[in-house]
Design a protein around this motif. Structure first.
Motif, PDB file in Angstrom:
ATOM      1  N   PRO A 261      76.265   6.994   9.407  1.00  0.00           N
ATOM      2  CA  PRO A 261      75.457   7.228   8.204  1.00  0.00           C
ATOM      3  C   PRO A 261      74.022   7.570   8.574  1.00  0.00           C
ATOM      4  CG  PRO A 261      75.664   4.890   8.601  1.00  0.00           C
ATOM      5  CD  PRO A 261      76.557   5.561   9.612  1.00  0.00           C
ATOM      6  N   ASP A 262      73.313   8.189   7.657  1.00  0.00           N
ATOM      7  CA  ASP A 262      71.889   8.458   7.898  1.00  0.00           C
ATOM      8  C   ASP A 262      71.108   7.151   8.020  1.00  0.00           C
ATOM      9  OD1 ASP A 262      72.126  11.307   7.676  1.00  0.00           O
ATOM     10  OD2 ASP A 262      72.238  11.064   5.500  1.00  0.00           O
ATOM     11  N   VAL A 263      71.479   6.175   7.187  1.00  0.00           N
ATOM     12  CA  VAL A 263      70.740   4.911   7.115  1.00  0.00           C
ATOM     13  C   VAL A 263      71.713   3.741   7.062  1.00  0.00           C
ATOM     14  CG1 VAL A 263      69.070   3.534   5.791  1.00  0.00           C
ATOM     15  CG2 VAL A 263      68.874   6.041   5.822  1.00  0.00           C
ATOM     16  N   VAL A 264      71.425   2.694   7.828  1.00  0.00           N
ATOM     17  CA  VAL A 264      72.111   1.412   7.667  1.00  0.00           C
ATOM     18  C   VAL A 264      71.147   0.481   6.948  1.00  0.00           C
ATOM     19  CG1 VAL A 264      73.156  -0.588   8.791  1.00  0.00           C
ATOM     20  CG2 VAL A 264      73.498   1.703   9.752  1.00  0.00           C
ATOM     21  N   LEU A 265      71.541   0.009   5.781  1.00  0.00           N
ATOM     22  CA  LEU A 265      70.733  -0.941   5.012  1.00  0.00           C
ATOM     23  C   LEU A 265      71.150  -2.328   5.485  1.00  0.00           C
ATOM     24  CD1 LEU A 265      68.562  -0.830   2.848  1.00  0.00           C
ATOM     25  CD2 LEU A 265      70.355  -0.978   1.117  1.00  0.00           C
TER      26      LEU A 265
ATOM     27  N   GLU B 233      69.532   5.409  11.506  1.00  0.00           N
ATOM     28  CA  GLU B 233      68.278   4.691  11.305  1.00  0.00           C
ATOM     29  C   GLU B 233      68.601   3.379  10.585  1.00  0.00           C
ATOM     30  OE1 GLU B 233      65.773   5.718  12.716  1.00  0.00           O
ATOM     31  OE2 GLU B 233      65.437   7.862  12.509  1.00  0.00           O
ATOM     32  N   VAL B 234      67.792   2.360  10.812  1.00  0.00           N
ATOM     33  CA  VAL B 234      68.034   1.056  10.189  1.00  0.00           C
ATOM     34  C   VAL B 234      66.877   0.697   9.261  1.00  0.00           C
ATOM     35  CG1 VAL B 234      68.399  -1.414  10.550  1.00  0.00           C
ATOM     36  CG2 VAL B 234      69.428   0.252  12.123  1.00  0.00           C
TER      37      VAL B 234
ATOM     38  N   VAL C 112      63.273   0.990  11.420  1.00  0.00           N
ATOM     39  CA  VAL C 112      62.187   1.891  11.007  1.00  0.00           C
ATOM     40  C   VAL C 112      61.667   1.600   9.612  1.00  0.00           C
ATOM     41  CG1 VAL C 112      62.980   3.750  12.499  1.00  0.00           C
ATOM     42  CG2 VAL C 112      63.801   3.642  10.151  1.00  0.00           C
ATOM     43  N   GLY C 113      62.281   0.654   8.913  1.00  0.00           N
ATOM     44  CA  GLY C 113      61.830   0.348   7.563  1.00  0.00           C
ATOM     45  C   GLY C 113      62.113  -1.093   7.198  1.00  0.00           C
ATOM     46  N   PHE C 114      61.264  -1.652   6.336  1.00  0.00           N
ATOM     47  CA  PHE C 114      61.415  -3.033   5.887  1.00  0.00           C
ATOM     48  C   PHE C 114      61.080  -3.134   4.417  1.00  0.00           C
ATOM     49  CE2 PHE C 114      60.744  -3.196  10.354  1.00  0.00           C
ATOM     50  CZ  PHE C 114      61.552  -4.238  10.804  1.00  0.00           C
ATOM     51  N   LEU C 115      61.991  -3.726   3.655  1.00  0.00           N
ATOM     52  CA  LEU C 115      61.779  -3.973   2.233  1.00  0.00           C
ATOM     53  C   LEU C 115      62.139  -5.415   1.922  1.00  0.00           C
ATOM     54  CD1 LEU C 115      63.306  -0.947   0.273  1.00  0.00           C
ATOM     55  CD2 LEU C 115      60.895  -1.387   0.729  1.00  0.00           C
TER      56      LEU C 115
END
Length: 213
Positions: free
Chosen positions: A49-53, A77-78, A99-102
């Protein structure tokens, strides 16, 4: 434009179901799910996938370890979903290459935008998470570094780019605010990451004030 693809990794089925509803309603394609870190890695490798949440606390293999392997394999990307009580895991995920945090309390619009941003090659940093990550770096840094440390290895423009990364700006926002093109921004970002030894934009943001690695 092709819709981003996402893998949902969370040990709570109800949370995965809620995330799927939110994302699919916005045209994002959920290609798979995982209830633990081992399955997250296997599915990420299989589905790309493009992104793993990614949730950080899961039974068996945790999200930090799963993030590290997914990033090292270069399959996705994670984007991490975190709670207020996970500071230790947040910094571990930064080091692992997320690469991202929410925060898990993020609304649907914020979540959707973050997924699209990460899929497009930008980061997604909740300012509250960024502040806590910076505090964690400062707490663990040697005493001389806590007073502040410049980055003489960076050019003036690279320092401006780093400042923008630390504020959570996307490549497009950096280009607009610095009056340069997006390709030029990408070149500067790559140079900043290489010079700092950072694995991701979020890692660079954490190192922006305290250059401990």
């Amino acid at each position: 434009m092709t819709a981003p693809t996402v893998l949902l990794a969370d040990d709570h089925a109800a949370i995965r179901a809620g995330l799927r509803i939110i994302l699919e309603a916005q045209g994002i394609v959920v290609v798979g799910e995982a209830a633990d870190g081992d399955v997250a890695v296997r599915n990420a490798v299989a589905l790309r996938p493009d992104v793993v949440l990614m949730d950080l606390r899961m039974p068996g293999r945790d999200g930090v370890s799963a993030t590290r392997e997914i990033v090292e394999r270069g399959v996705s990307e994670v984007l991490v979903l975190t709670s207020f009580d996970e500071d230790d895991l947040v910094f571990g995920a930064i080091r692992a290459g997320a690469v991202g945090f929410l925060l898990k309390t993020a609304d649907a619009a914020t979540l959707t935008q973050a997924v699209r941003s990460v899929a497009a090659g930008d980061g997604a940093l909740d300012p509250r998470v960024t502040r806590r990550a910076l505090a964690a770096v400062a707490q663990s840094a040697p005493e001389p570094l806590r007073a502040g440390h410049p980055h003489p290895e960076l050019t003036l423009r690279e320092r401006e780019v780093l400042d923008g990364i630390a504020q959570g700006w996307s490549n497009a926002q950096l280009a607009e605010r610095l009056s340069i093109s997006v390709p030029t921004v990408k070149t500067h970002v790559s140079s900043v990451l290489a010079k700092l030894g950072a694995r991701s934009r979020s890692h660079a943001a954490a190192l922006s004030r305290h250059p401990q690695r």
